[in-house]
Design an enzyme around this catalytic site. Sequence first.
Site, PDB file in Angstrom:
ATOM      1  N   CYS A   1     -42.187-104.809  -7.149  1.00  0.00           N
ATOM      2  CA  CYS A   1     -40.732-105.067  -6.613  1.00  0.00           C
ATOM      3  C   CYS A   1     -40.140-104.145  -6.225  1.00  0.00           C
ATOM      4  O   CYS A   1     -39.389-104.297  -5.342  1.00  0.00           O
ATOM      5  CB  CYS A   1     -40.102-105.782  -7.879  1.00  0.00           C
ATOM      6  SG  CYS A   1     -40.780-107.287  -8.635  1.00  0.00           S
TER       7      CYS A   1
ATOM      8  N   CYS B   1     -40.892-104.152 -12.640  1.00  0.00           N
ATOM      9  CA  CYS B   1     -42.214-104.607 -11.876  1.00  0.00           C
ATOM     10  C   CYS B   1     -42.411-103.747 -10.743  1.00  0.00           C
ATOM     11  O   CYS B   1     -41.625-103.566  -9.790  1.00  0.00           O
ATOM     12  CB  CYS B   1     -41.792-105.897 -11.134  1.00  0.00           C
ATOM     13  SG  CYS B   1     -43.107-106.259  -9.837  1.00  0.00           S
TER      14      CYS B   1
ATOM     15  N   TRP C   1      -7.262-124.381  27.365  1.00  0.00           N
ATOM     16  CA  TRP C   1      -7.696-124.930  26.148  1.00  0.00           C
ATOM     17  C   TRP C   1      -6.948-126.570  25.763  1.00  0.00           C
ATOM     18  O   TRP C   1      -5.982-126.410  26.244  1.00  0.00           O
ATOM     19  CB  TRP C   1      -7.296-123.920  25.039  1.00  0.00           C
ATOM     20  CG  TRP C   1      -7.849-124.347  23.763  1.00  0.00           C
ATOM     21  CD1 TRP C   1      -7.341-124.858  22.752  1.00  0.00           C
ATOM     22  CD2 TRP C   1      -9.654-124.091  23.411  1.00  0.00           C
ATOM     23  NE1 TRP C   1      -8.362-124.985  21.750  1.00  0.00           N
ATOM     24  CE2 TRP C   1      -9.524-124.721  22.023  1.00  0.00           C
ATOM     25  CE3 TRP C   1     -10.543-123.225  23.870  1.00  0.00           C
ATOM     26  CZ2 TRP C   1     -10.933-124.569  21.453  1.00  0.00           C
ATOM     27  CZ3 TRP C   1     -11.677-123.522  23.090  1.00  0.00           C
ATOM     28  CH2 TRP C   1     -11.761-123.652  22.021  1.00  0.00           C
TER      29      TRP C   1
ATOM     30  N   VAL D   1      -0.862-117.689  28.436  1.00  0.00           N
ATOM     31  CA  VAL D   1      -1.343-116.188  28.298  1.00  0.00           C
ATOM     32  C   VAL D   1      -2.697-116.105  28.593  1.00  0.00           C
ATOM     33  O   VAL D   1      -3.194-115.123  29.351  1.00  0.00           O
ATOM     34  CB  VAL D   1      -1.355-115.884  26.637  1.00  0.00           C
ATOM     35  CG1 VAL D   1      -2.077-114.496  26.366  1.00  0.00           C
ATOM     36  CG2 VAL D   1       0.100-115.767  26.282  1.00  0.00           C
TER      37      VAL D   1
ATOM     38  N   GLU E   1       2.754-104.939  26.014  1.00  0.00           N
ATOM     39  CA  GLU E   1       2.890-105.803  27.047  1.00  0.00           C
ATOM     40  C   GLU E   1       2.853-107.413  26.581  1.00  0.00           C
ATOM     41  O   GLU E   1       3.367-108.076  26.960  1.00  0.00           O
ATOM     42  CB  GLU E   1       1.667-105.600  27.968  1.00  0.00           C
ATOM     43  CG  GLU E   1       1.558-106.525  29.016  1.00  0.00           C
ATOM     44  CD  GLU E   1       0.607-106.432  30.275  1.00  0.00           C
ATOM     45  OE1 GLU E   1       0.436-107.050  31.117  1.00  0.00           O
ATOM     46  OE2 GLU E   1      -0.034-105.062  30.041  1.00  0.00           O
TER      47      GLU E   1
END
Length: 512
Positions: free
Chosen positions: A73, A70, A395, A372, A339
Site C-alpha cells: 500500500c 501494508c 441567452w 452585455v 467599464e
Amino acid sequence: MSRTLLVLIVCLSALRFGTSLGSRSILRTVADKNGDSEDYAIDLNATNFDAVFRDAPATFAVVEFFAHWCPACRNYKPHYERVARLFNGPNAVHPGKVLMTRVDCALKMNTNLCDKFSVGHFPMLFWGPPSNFVSGSWNPKEEKSEIRNIDDGRTAEKLLNWMNKQMGSSYGLDDQTFENEHLSSNISDPGQIARAVYDVEEATSTAFDIILERKMIKSETRAPLIKFLQLLVVHHPSVRCRRGSAEILVNFDELSLADMKQEEVASEKGAVKNFQICGKDVPRGYWIFCRGSKNDTRGFSCGLWVLLHSLSVRIEDGESQFAFTAICDFIRNFFVCEECRQHFHEMCSSVYSPFNKARDFALWLWRAHNKVNERLLKEEESMGTADPKFPKMIWPPPQLCSSCYRSHSSKQIKWDENVVHKFLTNYYGKMLVSLYKSNSSLGNVVVDGALDELATSTNAVAVPVGAALAIALASCAFGVLACYWRSQQKSRKPRRSSELKFCEGYDSTEVK
C-alpha cells in the site's frame, strides 16, 4: 421568554446539529505534509464516509481501501496520488469528474465499513457514482452493482487507463491545469446548471474577499452592502452562504475599518480575514459550470451572473424593487471592473418605473445580460479575446429553449417572454439548487415565525403573507440573532448619525 429569544434557541440548537453533518469542504482539502509533498486523495473514515459522498460534486468516485502497515500500500500510494492530482484539490486539472478517496482498514473505527465492501486484500479499489457509496456495500457475488471493483489499477498508468475507458475520456498523467481547450461546451445540456451552485459559492466568496482586501466598506457604501447581504440571507441558493451572510450582518461593525487608526487596522486585520461569507473552506479556481477553456475567461464573472439570475427568480413580488436596487447598488459600489460597472449602472439608471412584479425584474435582468453579451461579443470578435469553446451569445440559445423564440432572424429575435420567464425560473431556480437541495438536510426548512420576525425587524424586505421564502434553519438563527444583538447594542454605545442601523430599517433608494 420573548418570541425572538425562543426562536433563537431553537434555531441555534438545530445549527449545532447541522454543523455535525458532512461538509463539502473536505472534498477540496489538500494536506501539505512537512512542506515536502501534497496528498490529493481524501482520507475518509466511518464517521464522514457517507457525508462526503452525499455532498460530492463529482460525477464518479474511486475508493482505495488500504492498511497503513501494508508495504504494498505504501508503494502504491505515489501511483494513486499521481492520478488523484488530476481530479482533486483547488488546482485540479479536471475538476468535477472524479473524487479520489482512501480508507485505512487498519483503523478499528473502519472495520465495519471495510467489511461492508468485502475488502479481502490491500490495496483494493472501487469505482462508481458518489451517491452509490452512501450507505453502500459491495459483494463479489452480486452481478448488477453500480459499484465496481477496479481489477487493473496497480500502476498510475493502468489505473488512469481503466478510468478513461469508463468515462470515454483520454486524460493523461502529464495533463496540466489549463489551458482546457479540450473542454466541451455545456450550453446544450440543461442539467449542467445543477453544478453551478458550487460556482455561485465561489463567486460570492471572491466578491466579498475583494471588498475586504480593498477596504471598500466605507460610510457611503455601508447601506448598499447591507441591502445586498439582506438579499443573500433570504435568497442565496447556498445554505452556507445564507448562513454566512447573516453572520456577517451580526458582525458588520467589525468590518468597517475605514475610520480606524492605522494601528487599529493592523490589530484587526487577522479578525477581518476570518470573515468568510460561504465558509472558510470554499476553494479558488475550482469552477465547474463556469470553467472556461482558457485561463482568463469565464470563472468569477460567470459565477456572479448566475448568482444574480438565481436571486431574481427566487424573490417574491413584494421584493422586486428592493432586489433591483440592492443588485444595482452592489455592482455600482463593489464591482471593480470599471467599464463593466459603468455599463451596468447605465442600464439600471434607464429604469424609471419601480418593479411591482418579480417576473418583470427577472426579465429585465435577462435582457440586461443579453445586452452585455451583445456588446462583448462584438468586442471579443474584433480583439480575438473570446473563449473559443464559450463565445458570448444571446441567452437562452435555441438548444436549451426553442419555444422561447417566436421568430428568429439574423437581425431580430421575437421572444415569448412568458416562456422565457418560465425557463429562467426553472433553470436558475429549481435546476440550479436541485443537486444542492438533495444533498442538504437544511436546505428545505422554513421557519415561518422566525422569518416573519426577521423580515419585520429589518424593515427592508417586503415579504408577502405566506411567501415561500426558504430560509435555511441556520440562516434563521443568525438572522434573529442579528436583530437581537443589535437591539442590545443600542443601549451600550452611541451610533454615528450616518450609520445605517440594521434593525431600525431604512427606505430603499430607487434608481432613477
